[in-house]
Design a protein around this motif. Structure first.
Motif, short mmCIF file in Angstrom:
data_model
loop_
_atom_site.label_atom_id
_atom_site.label_comp_id
_atom_site.label_asym_id
_atom_site.label_seq_id
_atom_site.Cartn_x
_atom_site.Cartn_y
_atom_site.Cartn_z
N LEU A 1 0.83 -1.20 0.00
CA LEU A 1 0.00 0.00 0.00
C LEU A 1 0.87 1.26 0.00
CD1 LEU A 1 -2.82 -0.94 2.54
CD2 LEU A 1 -3.14 -0.42 0.12
N ALA A 2 1.92 1.23 0.84
CA ALA A 2 2.81 2.39 0.93
C ALA A 2 3.50 2.66 -0.41
CB ALA A 2 3.85 2.18 2.03
N GLN A 3 3.98 1.60 -1.05
CA GLN A 3 4.66 1.78 -2.33
C GLN A 3 3.69 2.20 -3.42
OE1 GLN A 3 7.97 1.72 -2.70
NE2 GLN A 3 7.56 2.47 -4.78
N LYS A 4 2.47 1.65 -3.37
CA LYS A 4 1.47 1.98 -4.38
C LYS A 4 1.09 3.45 -4.31
CE LYS A 4 -1.65 0.97 -7.54
NZ LYS A 4 -1.27 0.52 -8.89
N VAL A 5 0.91 3.99 -3.10
CA VAL A 5 0.50 5.38 -2.98
C VAL A 5 1.64 6.31 -3.39
CG1 VAL A 5 1.14 5.83 -0.56
CG2 VAL A 5 -0.87 6.95 -1.54
N VAL A 6 2.89 5.92 -3.12
CA VAL A 6 4.02 6.73 -3.57
C VAL A 6 4.08 6.74 -5.10
CG1 VAL A 6 6.55 6.84 -3.68
CG2 VAL A 6 5.42 6.45 -1.49
N ASP A 7 3.92 5.55 -5.70
CA ASP A 7 3.95 5.46 -7.16
C ASP A 7 2.84 6.30 -7.79
OD1 ASP A 7 6.12 3.79 -7.03
OD2 ASP A 7 4.97 1.94 -7.24
N LYS A 8 1.66 6.31 -7.14
CA LYS A 8 0.53 7.04 -7.70
C LYS A 8 0.71 8.55 -7.60
CE LYS A 8 -3.02 5.77 -9.03
NZ LYS A 8 -3.53 5.53 -10.38
N ILE A 9 1.11 9.04 -6.41
CA ILE A 9 1.20 10.49 -6.25
C ILE A 9 2.30 11.08 -7.12
CG2 ILE A 9 0.20 10.47 -3.93
CD1 ILE A 9 2.98 10.81 -2.79
N LEU A 10 3.28 10.26 -7.49
CA LEU A 10 4.33 10.75 -8.39
C LEU A 10 3.82 10.96 -9.81
CD1 LEU A 10 7.41 8.62 -7.23
CD2 LEU A 10 7.14 11.10 -7.00
N THR A 11 2.66 10.37 -10.13
CA THR A 11 2.11 10.52 -11.48
C THR A 11 1.09 11.65 -11.58
OG1 THR A 11 0.26 8.98 -11.12
CG2 THR A 11 2.38 8.03 -11.81
N TYR A 12 0.73 12.28 -10.45
CA TYR A 12 -0.34 13.26 -10.46
C TYR A 12 0.13 14.63 -10.94
CZ TYR A 12 -3.19 9.94 -7.82
OH TYR A 12 -3.89 8.83 -7.43
N LYS A 13 -0.82 15.39 -11.45
CA LYS A 13 -0.54 16.75 -11.90
C LYS A 13 -0.21 17.64 -10.71
CE LYS A 13 -4.42 16.15 -15.13
NZ LYS A 13 -5.77 16.64 -15.45
N LEU A 14 0.46 18.75 -11.01
CA LEU A 14 0.74 19.72 -9.96
C LEU A 14 -0.56 20.27 -9.37
CD1 LEU A 14 3.76 21.89 -11.14
CD2 LEU A 14 3.71 20.11 -9.41
N ALA A 15 -1.61 20.31 -10.18
CA ALA A 15 -2.89 20.83 -9.69
C ALA A 15 -3.41 20.03 -8.51
CB ALA A 15 -3.91 20.81 -10.83
N PHE A 16 -3.08 18.75 -8.44
CA PHE A 16 -3.51 17.90 -7.33
C PHE A 16 -2.95 18.43 -6.00
CE2 PHE A 16 -2.50 14.37 -4.44
CZ PHE A 16 -3.77 13.85 -4.23
N TYR A 17 -1.69 18.86 -6.03
CA TYR A 17 -1.03 19.29 -4.78
C TYR A 17 -1.38 20.72 -4.40
CZ TYR A 17 1.64 15.20 -6.12
OH TYR A 17 1.99 13.94 -6.48
N THR A 18 -1.87 21.48 -5.35
CA THR A 18 -2.21 22.87 -5.05
C THR A 18 -3.69 23.06 -4.79
OG1 THR A 18 -2.41 23.33 -7.44
CG2 THR A 18 -0.29 23.78 -6.41
N SER A 19 -4.49 21.99 -4.98
CA SER A 19 -5.93 22.11 -4.73
C SER A 19 -6.19 22.04 -3.23
CB SER A 19 -6.69 20.99 -5.46
OG SER A 19 -6.25 19.72 -5.01
N GLY A 20 -7.36 22.54 -2.84
CA GLY A 20 -7.70 22.62 -1.43
C GLY A 20 -7.72 21.25 -0.76
#
Length: 593
Positions: free
Chosen positions: A102-121
């Motif tokens: 689970l830990a590795q999967k979530v790291v792999d996933k968040i590395l693929t997300y757009k910058l908008a994901f991290y700047t959204s509320g």
């Protein structure tokens, strides 16, 4: 998230370890039968000893009974030791493996997300971290306890209930009827606690984000002497969290009392009913203890329901946020497939509009630019004009709402993401330095670079000599360097990458005058035969550009060379004159004369 949805989400992570599950289930099945041995032995013992006493016999005749029950009970305990060890070991092993995946999967996933994901509320670093940590912890603890506590207890309960029905239908019926009431109260308890637990989760996230904010802003806090204000903010969160926690415990204790009362009523009914059957000759005296022990096995999981529901509710609440992160597929960066045989660096921006989110005001309005290959293009404008936003679009961190961006006459959307960014170098006003050595941070620009190439990149950014004065030289922690030195390390990283396109967003803003001059010389060297887009308030950087675009409030208002723009006496002239006045050019000129 419902319990069924939770199990469906967890199932793919448990499936690879199905042999662990099968072994655990076999042990649970064996354990559910051995758990009833005490009841059988107690009934046998009471009945046999009662018969011996009625026959006027004593210890000598009953010794065989003692030997028999000793052998049975000791053998059962030995077997139970192995069963318990197996259940605990395999359950813990499953928890560790699922937690890792689970830990590795979530790291792999968040590395693929757009910058908008991290700047959204709601997706600030502190909140994301607590969602991930709490989510994995609660989910894997539930998986572990499901096989260590929940399944064994319920399997034992079912077997005990079947034995009660087999021995006497009416006693079994009393045992069975007690269960739904207990479950009903437990479900009411869970529903009452659901909202409070979600509130606690949000408060914990805000608390974590608040502490992270304090750590990141500690210099500003101390310089303004605002420690009391920050302390009061955290105290407010702590008091709200405490109130929510006390509220949940109050509800829990109330319902636990009700459940305990229901259980004890069941015990009383069993005692009365079995005593009645003994007096009427239907049962032996040993059957009283037999049914009470079996009923204890039936109610054992019921007594644990408050803890099991606590764990399940934790898992449901925290898994909701965790799987929201894991399944934010709409935030995944979309890559094209085009790979150019040679990147020249010609950008054509056609009628581009952009807004960061649905709730924000538009940032860019109908931008049109032609950025020529091998030339230096400067973006000039006041803060908030949209210069950095345009860089983010060119690097494909964000996508235009409308319009089109072409690179070498091919839509930027068609380019392979890795290929595109591999051909772009980005130097920001504040570049991130990773926790590692200087060499590791520079090599981040090219993981396959040799030590000699790392050193050469450091020389190009004028940091090599300073590195060689450090006790551990290139093995020194990069985080121990000053801000200016870290900036040079970040620029050395870009030299090592050696891309054909370079974006410079205030790369010398945090450097002193000598360092700025050194970096300017380095940047002048790396600019040759490359496409360069620079955002800068440095006069020297701007006037060296081949073309300048002046931006104001998200629009391009002027374009041309330095000389052309200055004589227009428009926005550019105002900005340039302000820069000159801030440098006190008149006094500097007199000093140099």
């Amino acid at each position: 998230m419902s319990l069924s949805q939770l199990f469906l989400n967890i199932a793919p992570y448990v499936k690879p370890y199905r042999w662990l599950v099968i072994l655990t289930l076999i042990l649970i099945l064996i354990g559910s039968f051995t758990a009833q041995i005490n009841a059988w032995v107690l009934r046998y013992t009471v009945d046999q000893i009662s018969n011996l006493l009625q026959a006027g016999k004593g210890l000598q005749e009953g010794m065989s009974i003692l030997v028999f029950i000793s052998v049975v009970l000791i053998s059962k305990e030995i077997l139970n030791s192995f069963i318990t060890f197996g259940q605990n070991y395999y359950g813990e092993k499953l928890r560790i493996f699922v937690s890792r995946d689970l830990a590795q999967k979530v790291v792999d996933k968040i590395l693929t997300y757009k910058l908008a994901f991290y700047t959204s509320g709601g997706n600030q670093p502190g909140k994301l971290q607590i969602r991930i940590d709490r989510g994995i912890e609660s989910i894997t603890r539930m998986v572990q306890n499901f096989f260590i506590d929940i399944l064994p207890l319920f399997a034992s309960s079912v077997v005990a209930l079947l034995m009660m029905f087999n021995a006497n239908f009416y006693v079994g019926l009393v045992g069975l009827c007690n269960v739904p009431f207990y479950f009903y109260v437990s479900i009411l308890q869970a529903n009452k606690l659901k909202g409070a637990r979600r509130s606690i989760r949000e408060l914990r996230e805000n608390k974590s984000q608040g502490i992270l904010g304090i750590l990141e802003s500690i210099t500003v806090i101390k310089s303004f002497i605002r420690e009391d204000i920050e302390s009061e903010k955290q105290l407010g969160l702590q008091l709200s969290l405490t109130a929510a926690q006390l509220r949940t415990r109050k509800i829990s204790f109330l319902f636990d009392g009700i459940k305990s009362f229901i259980e004890q009523i069941g015990v009383v009914l069993i005692i009365i009913l079995t005593a009645y059957f003994v007096l009427t000759g239907v049962m032996t005296i040993g059957a009283i203890m037999f049914h009470i022990l079996l009923f204890n096995n039936v109610t054992a999981p019921i007594r644990q329901l408050h803890r099991i529901y606590d764990q399940m509710n934790d898992a449901l609440i925290y898994s909701e946020g965790f799987f929201d992160i894991l399944k934010a597929d709409e935030q995944t960066e979309q890559s094209g497939y085009y790979i150019s045989p040679e990147v020249k660096g010609k950008f054509n921006i056609r009628n581009v509009c952009f807004t960061y989110s649905d709730n924000d005001e538009p940032t860019l309005f109908h931008i049109n630019m032609d950025i020529l290959p091998g030339r230096i293009t400067a973006l000039v404008g006041l803060s908030g004009a949209g210069k950095s936003t345009l860089i983010n679009l060119l690097d494909k961190f964000y996508h235009p709402d409308s319009g089109e961006i072409l690179l070498d006459d091919v839509s930027l959307e068609d380019y392979d993401m890795e290929f595109l960014r591999d051909n772009i170098g980005l130097a920001l006003q504040k570049n991130h330095i990773f926790n590692g050595t200087i060499e590791e941070n520079i090599r981040y620009g090219n993981p396959d670079a040799t030590y000699e190439q790392v050193v050469e990149a450091a020389k190009q950014s004028y940091i090599h000599e300073q590195i060689m004065t450090l006790p551990h030289k290139y093995e020194t922690s990069a985080l121990s360097l000053s801000g200016g030195q870290q900036q040079k390390i970040a620029i050395a990283r870009m030299f090592l990458k050696n891309p054909p396109i370079i974006f410079l967003d205030e790369p010398t803003a945090s450097l002193n005058a000598i360092s700025t001059e050194q970096i300017k010389n380095s940047l002048d060297a790396i600019k040759k035969n490359r496409t360069v887009i620079i955002i800068s308030y440095s006069i020297s950087q701007i006037i060296d550009s081949d073309i300048i675009y002046v931006m104001k409030e998200g629009r391009v208002v002027e374009r041309g060379t330095h000389e052309d723009l200055y004589h227009m006496e428009g926005t550019y002239k105002k900005i340039f004159d302000a820069m000159a006045r801030s440098l006190n050019i008149d006094k500097i000129s007199k000093t140099l004369e």
